[in-house]
Design an enzyme around this catalytic site. Structure first.
Site, PDB file in Angstrom:
ATOM      1  N   CYS A  48       0.830  -1.139   0.065  1.00 53.97           N
ATOM      2  CA  CYS A  48       0.035  -0.146  -0.090  1.00 53.97           C
ATOM      3  C   CYS A  48       1.049   1.407   0.029  1.00 53.97           C
ATOM      4  CB  CYS A  48      -0.842  -0.008   1.166  1.00 53.97           C
ATOM      5  SG  CYS A  48      -1.748   1.683   1.392  1.00 53.97           S
ATOM      6  N   CYS A  51       0.517   3.204   3.555  1.00 56.79           N
ATOM      7  CA  CYS A  51       0.792   2.635   5.034  1.00 56.79           C
ATOM      8  C   CYS A  51       2.100   1.602   4.913  1.00 56.79           C
ATOM      9  CB  CYS A  51      -0.284   2.127   5.701  1.00 56.79           C
ATOM     10  SG  CYS A  51      -1.031   0.614   5.071  1.00 56.79           S
ATOM     11  N   CYS A 100      -5.206   1.121   6.417  1.00 55.06           N
ATOM     12  CA  CYS A 100      -5.214   2.724   6.452  1.00 55.06           C
ATOM     13  C   CYS A 100      -6.556   3.131   5.612  1.00 55.06           C
ATOM     14  CB  CYS A 100      -3.947   3.230   5.771  1.00 55.06           C
ATOM     15  SG  CYS A 100      -3.823   2.897   3.978  1.00 55.06           S
ATOM     16  N   CYS A 120      -8.350  -5.272  -9.902  1.00 56.19           N
ATOM     17  CA  CYS A 120      -7.806  -4.601 -10.784  1.00 56.19           C
ATOM     18  C   CYS A 120      -7.369  -3.106  -9.923  1.00 56.19           C
ATOM     19  CB  CYS A 120      -8.910  -4.354 -11.598  1.00 56.19           C
ATOM     20  SG  CYS A 120      -8.513  -3.178 -13.084  1.00 56.19           S
TER      21      CYS A 120
END
Length: 132
Positions: A48, A51, A100, A120
């Site tokens: 991510c 985070c 997050c 996706c």
């Protein structure tokens, strides 16, 4: 479960590029075939962008032909959340980082086996860490 990471909008803006902020915090979408990872073939882990939580690996990435990085399974289903999305007169399932709440993209039921799913995702919501 991992403790939830929360920051103010100003903190997210300071941490992310304008495109990353628009995609990950404002539920934007990058244009097809423009993202950094849509055609990435290297081995590694996708984290991510907000985070740094590891979410997907190259082992489950496949070429969906859609122009966005696509995966058939997350590292751990508990790390990604799914939210019904009825924007733009469509019915889709949004995918978010559970740590997050960062917007990653959408999941569709038209992927390859063994799951039949296609996560996706937006490259702007991800950070790729190459396998050593």
């Amino acid at each position: 479960m991992t403790e939830k990471l929360t920051k103010s909008e100003a903190e997210w803006r300071a941490q992310l590029t304008p495109e990353q902020f628009n995609v990950a915090r404002k539920k934007g979408t990058e244009r097809a075939f423009t993202g950094e990872y849509h055609d990435n073939k290297e081995k590694g882990t996708y984290h991510c962008i907000c985070c740094n939580e590891p979410l997907f690996t190259s082992a489950t990435k496949f070429d969906s032909g859609t122009g966005w990085p696509s995966f058939w399974e997350p590292i751990d289903p508990a790390k990604v959340g799914e939210i019904e999305d009825r924007s733009f007169f469509m019915r889709r399932t949004e995918v978010v980082c559970n740590k997050c709440d960062g917007h990653l993209g959408h999941v569709f039921p038209d992927g390859p086996e063994p799951t039949g799913l296609r996560y996706c995702l937006n490259s702007a919501a991800l950070d790729f860490k190459k396998e050593e």
